[in-house]
Design a protein around this motif. Structure first.
Motif, PDB file in Angstrom:
ATOM      1  N   SER A 156       0.864  -1.175   0.000  1.00  0.00           N
ATOM      2  CA  SER A 156       0.000   0.000   0.000  1.00  0.00           C
ATOM      3  C   SER A 156       0.901   1.226   0.000  1.00  0.00           C
ATOM      4  O   SER A 156       2.127   1.120   0.066  1.00  0.00           O
ATOM      5  CB  SER A 156      -0.907   0.010   1.236  1.00  0.00           C
ATOM      6  N   LEU A 157       0.283   2.388  -0.039  1.00  0.00           N
ATOM      7  CA  LEU A 157       1.062   3.624  -0.030  1.00  0.00           C
ATOM      8  C   LEU A 157       1.968   3.733   1.191  1.00  0.00           C
ATOM      9  O   LEU A 157       3.029   4.355   1.126  1.00  0.00           O
ATOM     10  CB  LEU A 157       0.114   4.827  -0.065  1.00  0.00           C
ATOM     11  N   VAL A 158       1.559   3.125   2.304  1.00  0.00           N
ATOM     12  CA  VAL A 158       2.345   3.259   3.528  1.00  0.00           C
ATOM     13  C   VAL A 158       3.021   1.956   3.952  1.00  0.00           C
ATOM     14  O   VAL A 158       3.662   1.917   5.004  1.00  0.00           O
ATOM     15  CB  VAL A 158       1.479   3.807   4.690  1.00  0.00           C
ATOM     16  N   HIS A 159       2.884   0.915   3.148  1.00  0.00           N
ATOM     17  CA  HIS A 159       3.596  -0.347   3.401  1.00  0.00           C
ATOM     18  C   HIS A 159       4.235  -0.794   2.083  1.00  0.00           C
ATOM     19  O   HIS A 159       3.581  -1.421   1.251  1.00  0.00           O
ATOM     20  CB  HIS A 159       2.648  -1.427   3.934  1.00  0.00           C
ATOM     21  N   ARG A 160       5.516  -0.469   1.905  1.00  0.00           N
ATOM     22  CA  ARG A 160       6.164  -0.651   0.605  1.00  0.00           C
ATOM     23  C   ARG A 160       7.430  -1.489   0.695  1.00  0.00           C
ATOM     24  O   ARG A 160       8.306  -1.403  -0.166  1.00  0.00           O
ATOM     25  CB  ARG A 160       6.452   0.730  -0.002  1.00  0.00           C
ATOM     26  N   ASP A 161       7.529  -2.330   1.729  1.00  0.00           N
ATOM     27  CA  ASP A 161       8.724  -3.157   1.882  1.00  0.00           C
ATOM     28  C   ASP A 161       8.943  -4.074   0.678  1.00  0.00           C
ATOM     29  O   ASP A 161      10.089  -4.411   0.347  1.00  0.00           O
ATOM     30  CB  ASP A 161       8.624  -4.018   3.152  1.00  0.00           C
ATOM     31  N   ILE A 162       7.861  -4.491   0.031  1.00  0.00           N
ATOM     32  CA  ILE A 162       7.974  -5.402  -1.110  1.00  0.00           C
ATOM     33  C   ILE A 162       8.836  -4.809  -2.218  1.00  0.00           C
ATOM     34  O   ILE A 162       9.460  -5.544  -2.995  1.00  0.00           O
ATOM     35  CB  ILE A 162       6.570  -5.748  -1.653  1.00  0.00           C
ATOM     36  N   ASN A 201       3.737  14.876   6.146  1.00  0.00           N
ATOM     37  CA  ASN A 201       3.848  14.570   4.719  1.00  0.00           C
ATOM     38  C   ASN A 201       2.604  14.906   3.916  1.00  0.00           C
ATOM     39  O   ASN A 201       2.651  14.933   2.693  1.00  0.00           O
ATOM     40  CB  ASN A 201       4.221  13.094   4.514  1.00  0.00           C
ATOM     41  N   GLY A 202       1.483  15.145   4.562  1.00  0.00           N
ATOM     42  CA  GLY A 202       0.293  15.553   3.828  1.00  0.00           C
ATOM     43  C   GLY A 202      -0.329  14.480   2.967  1.00  0.00           C
ATOM     44  O   GLY A 202      -1.081  14.790   2.024  1.00  0.00           O
ATOM     45  N   LEU A 203      -0.058  13.197   3.242  1.00  0.00           N
ATOM     46  CA  LEU A 203      -0.591  12.130   2.397  1.00  0.00           C
ATOM     47  C   LEU A 203      -2.111  12.126   2.413  1.00  0.00           C
ATOM     48  O   LEU A 203      -2.751  12.002   1.363  1.00  0.00           O
ATOM     49  CB  LEU A 203      -0.049  10.776   2.859  1.00  0.00           C
ATOM     50  N   ARG A 266       3.304  10.492  -9.000  1.00  0.00           N
ATOM     51  CA  ARG A 266       4.563  10.944  -8.415  1.00  0.00           C
ATOM     52  C   ARG A 266       4.327  11.601  -7.049  1.00  0.00           C
ATOM     53  O   ARG A 266       5.102  11.411  -6.105  1.00  0.00           O
ATOM     54  CB  ARG A 266       5.264  11.926  -9.363  1.00  0.00           C
ATOM     55  N   ARG A 267       3.257  12.375  -6.956  1.00  0.00           N
ATOM     56  CA  ARG A 267       2.944  13.014  -5.680  1.00  0.00           C
ATOM     57  C   ARG A 267       2.646  11.985  -4.601  1.00  0.00           C
ATOM     58  O   ARG A 267       3.186  12.075  -3.486  1.00  0.00           O
ATOM     59  CB  ARG A 267       1.741  13.953  -5.868  1.00  0.00           C
ATOM     60  N   LEU A 268       1.841  11.019  -4.922  1.00  0.00           N
ATOM     61  CA  LEU A 268       1.509   9.966  -3.950  1.00  0.00           C
ATOM     62  C   LEU A 268       2.741   9.132  -3.613  1.00  0.00           C
ATOM     63  O   LEU A 268       2.946   8.757  -2.450  1.00  0.00           O
ATOM     64  CB  LEU A 268       0.391   9.078  -4.489  1.00  0.00           C
ATOM     65  N   GLY A 272       3.847   8.881   0.130  1.00  0.00           N
ATOM     66  CA  GLY A 272       3.752   7.552   0.725  1.00  0.00           C
ATOM     67  C   GLY A 272       5.086   7.054   1.225  1.00  0.00           C
ATOM     68  O   GLY A 272       5.190   6.474   2.313  1.00  0.00           O
ATOM     69  N   ALA A 273       6.135   7.292   0.450  1.00  0.00           N
ATOM     70  CA  ALA A 273       7.468   6.845   0.853  1.00  0.00           C
ATOM     71  C   ALA A 273       7.940   7.563   2.107  1.00  0.00           C
ATOM     72  O   ALA A 273       8.740   7.037   2.880  1.00  0.00           O
ATOM     73  CB  ALA A 273       8.464   7.085  -0.290  1.00  0.00           C
ATOM     74  N   ALA A 274       7.418   8.759   2.332  1.00  0.00           N
ATOM     75  CA  ALA A 274       7.839   9.532   3.503  1.00  0.00           C
ATOM     76  C   ALA A 274       7.050   9.183   4.750  1.00  0.00           C
ATOM     77  O   ALA A 274       7.365   9.661   5.840  1.00  0.00           O
ATOM     78  CB  ALA A 274       7.697  11.031   3.212  1.00  0.00           C
TER      79      ALA A 274
END
Length: 275
Positions: A156-162, A201-203, A266-268, A272-274
């Motif tokens: 997901s936007l906030v779980h990107r370990d994959i 981060n304003g997500l 790109r914005r997301l 999300g990465a932050a």
């Protein structure tokens, strides 16, 4: 995962209605697991529509005293066979289309588990093999024993370990990613609060703003972001959002038609990465 006969109130939350609404909308994959304790329900629900369903189930998690969150992992060959027979009986099917090892084992080498799973394929009891909650090394070793058709991991936007180690290997092997919890267990669907506005981060603000531009909810935008992972990374991605509501199901289905622009992606991505 949360579909239950007990506690469902009204047609909107009737689990049979939820599954049939999914099939009516053109969804073809139904995902369950022995640990979800609803295989009998799923089996009854799809019985008259079996040919419309790619049926997936999982094995390996053994609850401790039925307490959620407390489990052991069993993946030894004898248990693989036992679990498959039990799931098939509960589901009322002769073959499970996609059968996953639900979680990596610390005690049974993954080659042994997948070897036993491959025997199920040879016996016609399972069509394809999958893994969930594993490492890149697990996937590499498993695939050397038998092709792994699908890898189910949180994305997901906030779980990107994959994206760090698994994704490059997935691309090499041609494995399909089944992205569970694409809205982070509903976190990204919740109404934004004042605390979110003060976030660094304003997500959440971005999800709402992009949603307004597409006449979509924040949750739909978050789910659409996962749908777009296929074109961004060049790997097949099947988002797996769960729901116990027909209305929510329809929102999830509609999210597949939310076309995000490159600037929005790109914005997301950056926000999300932050997170």
């Amino acid at each position: 995962m949360r579909l239950r006969d007990e506690g469902a109130t009204g047609t909107d939350h009737d689990p049979v209605a939820v599954v049939h609404a999914a099939l009516d909308a053109g969804i073809t994959m139904v995902d369950t697991a022995d640990a979800y304790q609803n295989e009998e329900l799923i089996g009854r629900t799809i019985r008259g529509r079996r040919d419309e369903v790619l049926l997936a189930s999982k094995f390996g998690l053994v609850w401790r005293d039925q307490v959620a969150g407390g489990f052991d992992v069993r993946a030894d060959p004898s248990y693989v066979r036992e679990a498959c027979e039990a799931s098939s009986a509960r589901l009322g099917v002769d073959v499970i289309d996609l059968y996953y090892l639900h979680h990596r084992s610390e005690t049974t080498p993954i080659e042994e588990s997948v070897g036993a799973m491959a025997e199920l394929v040879g016996q016609g009891k399972v069509r394809y093999l999958g893994l969930s909650n594993v490492t890149a090394e697990d996937l590499r070793r498993a695939h050397a024993v038998h092709p792994i058709a699908a890898l189910q991991e949180q994305w997901s936007l906030v779980h990107r370990d994959i994206e760090h180690q698994l994704l490059p290997l997935i691309a090499d092997l041609g494995t399909v990613v089944v992205a569970h919890s694409p809205t982070s267990h509903g976190l990204l669907q919740q109404v934004r609060s004042a605390a979110d506005d003060r976030g660094a981060n304003g997500l959440r603000a971005a999800l709402d703003e992009i949603g307004d531009a597409h006449d979509a909810t924040a949750g739909q935008v978050a789910l659409a972001w996962v749908h777009h992972r296929q074109q961004v990374h060049g790997v097949p991605v099947v988002p797996l959002p769960g729901t116990t509501s027909v209305d929510h199901l329809r929102l999830n289905v509609a999210a597949a038609d939310v076309g995000l622009s490159d600037d929005e992606l790109r914005r997301l991505d950056s926000l999300g990465a932050a997170s």
